[in-house]
Design a protein around this motif. Structure first.
Motif, short mmCIF file in Angstrom:
data_model
loop_
_atom_site.label_atom_id
_atom_site.label_comp_id
_atom_site.label_asym_id
_atom_site.label_seq_id
_atom_site.Cartn_x
_atom_site.Cartn_y
_atom_site.Cartn_z
N THR A 151 81.29 75.12 -57.15
CA THR A 151 80.82 73.91 -57.74
C THR A 151 81.45 73.00 -56.81
OG1 THR A 151 79.76 74.61 -59.70
CG2 THR A 151 79.80 72.47 -59.41
N PHE A 152 81.06 72.14 -56.24
CA PHE A 152 81.69 70.79 -55.48
C PHE A 152 81.07 69.56 -56.10
CE2 PHE A 152 81.39 74.38 -52.58
CZ PHE A 152 82.89 74.73 -52.39
N TYR A 153 82.29 68.76 -56.76
CA TYR A 153 81.91 67.45 -57.32
C TYR A 153 82.08 66.46 -56.77
CZ TYR A 153 82.26 70.64 -61.55
OH TYR A 153 81.74 71.64 -62.07
N ASN A 154 82.94 66.39 -55.56
CA ASN A 154 83.29 65.08 -54.69
C ASN A 154 84.06 65.47 -53.58
OD1 ASN A 154 83.28 62.50 -54.26
ND2 ASN A 154 84.16 61.68 -56.18
N GLY A 155 83.96 64.40 -52.54
CA GLY A 155 84.62 64.59 -51.42
C GLY A 155 85.12 63.26 -51.02
N GLN A 156 84.65 63.00 -49.64
CA GLN A 156 85.10 61.61 -49.29
C GLN A 156 83.69 60.87 -49.36
OE1 GLN A 156 87.24 61.78 -45.40
NE2 GLN A 156 88.49 63.47 -46.20
N ASN A 157 83.70 59.82 -49.96
CA ASN A 157 82.71 59.16 -50.02
C ASN A 157 81.40 59.95 -50.26
OD1 ASN A 157 84.14 56.49 -49.59
ND2 ASN A 157 83.95 57.03 -47.13
N GLY A 158 81.32 60.63 -51.02
CA GLY A 158 80.32 61.78 -51.36
C GLY A 158 80.07 62.74 -50.40
N ASN A 159 80.66 62.84 -49.29
CA ASN A 159 80.49 64.05 -48.30
C ASN A 159 81.59 65.00 -48.42
OD1 ASN A 159 78.49 62.50 -46.92
ND2 ASN A 159 80.01 61.08 -46.09
#
Length: 326
Positions: A151-159
């Motif tokens: 499960t991935f919740y966040n990255g760089q500006n939503g990417n």
């Protein structure tokens, strides 16, 4: 002193150049990733912002990304049907990326060992930032993991970028198992003789296989086993409506083929299903058997009646030819 220094030098060189043997107690390479081509070997589904799933399991390390990933709209990738091997002393789970690594994520595994049947947290960065372009962690609780959930919740500006998901499991696989055989480009390079697609279809002598195995040619085999959903012994049940021979004759005259059988045009267009056709052929054999049994009964009845008539006729003839007694 010189001998001691020389001995120490040789020992240090051996330590620096010596090979570390791979076991299930130390991390091994990606060649033991049991998730190679997971989309064709297991069941892989995703929820939330989508990503190209086949690319995460092909060993190419190409970069893919998901846009719009947030804590309220995470991306979840679920892998089910993994082989039931115990992780024993060591197994590792993780992901890699060439850019846009996930800053918040969670990895879970479904443990079925000793009927535990529980989801275990393997790694949890859902509340703390992670900053590296790849992640790997040893399975914290040894077990039999039939499912993995990323499960991935966040990255760089939503990417969030991903290149590969992996489950390094030395107990469950041999090096590169599952990578070479189903890969699309490995067999296509030899021409049309043998082709595999990412959907799991294989073609021999055909460029675009539509089924799990399409063969443009003759198959020579010692034995072929076909599974079927039913069998034709329903013909022998009392409720079966056996067509009369008059109905069979009428159908042949009107249609040109037997009742419940495909026509010549249908076979030439679509071919035949071996399992289904064997059931239909046996159905006709069993119907013929019933017709023969009925005909045999009538023949026996006629023979009995004929013998009776012959006996009565003989008595009648004897009575006619006998002299009158005065």
């Amino acid at each position: 002193m010189k001998k001691i220094i020389l001995l120490l030098s040789i020992t240090i060189c051996q330590l620096l150049t010596g090979q570390v043997l791979t076991t299930n107690r130390n991390p091994v390479g990606m060649e033991h990733n049991i998730l190679f081509n997971a989309v064709t070997r297991y069941t892989v589904t995703q929820e939330g912002p989508a990503i190209t799933l086949p690319g995460l399991f092909d060993g190419s390390m190409n970069a893919y990304y998901m846009a719009g990933v947030t804590p309220t709209t995470p991306t979840t990738i679920l892998i089910e049907g993994l082989p039931g091997y115990h992780t024993q002393a060591g197994a590792w789970v993780g992901w890699t990326t060439r850019y846009l690594p996930a800053s918040r994520f969670k990895i879970e595994g479904y443990d079925t060992y000793n009927s535990a049947n529980v989801w275990r947290v393997i790694a949890d960065y859902s509340a703390v930032d992670y900053v590296n372009p790849s992640f790997s962690v040893a399975i914290p609780v040894a077990g039999v993991y039939s499912k993995l959930k990323f499960t991935f919740y966040n990255g760089q500006n939503g990417n969030v970028g991903l290149s590969e998901l992996y489950f390094i499991h030395p107990e469950a696989t041999s090096p590169y198992s599952g990578l070479l055989v189903p890969a699309a480009n490995n067999w296509k390079s030899v021409g049309v003789d043998l082709v595999a697609t990412n959907s799991g279809n294989v073609g021999i002598g055909i460029n675009t296989p539509k089924n799990k195995l399409d063969v443009n040619g003759t198959i020579h085999s010692r034995e072929v086993k076909v599974d079927t959903q039913n069998w034709s012994d329903y013909v022998f049940k009392k409720e079966y409506d056996l067509p009369t021979l008059e109905e069979v004759e009428k159908h042949i005259n009107e249609k040109g083929y037997l009742i419940d059988m495909p026509s010549e045009a249908e076979v030439l267009k679509d071919g035949i299903n071996l399992g289904e056709m064997n059931v239909k052929l046996l159905q006709k054999i069993e119907e013929l058997t019933l017709y023969m049994i009925e005909i045999n009964k009538k023949v026996n009845e006629l023979q009995v009646n004929n013998a009776k008539l012959m006996k009565e006729n003989k008595i009648f003839q004897n009575n006619i030819s006998a002299p009158e007694t005065k």
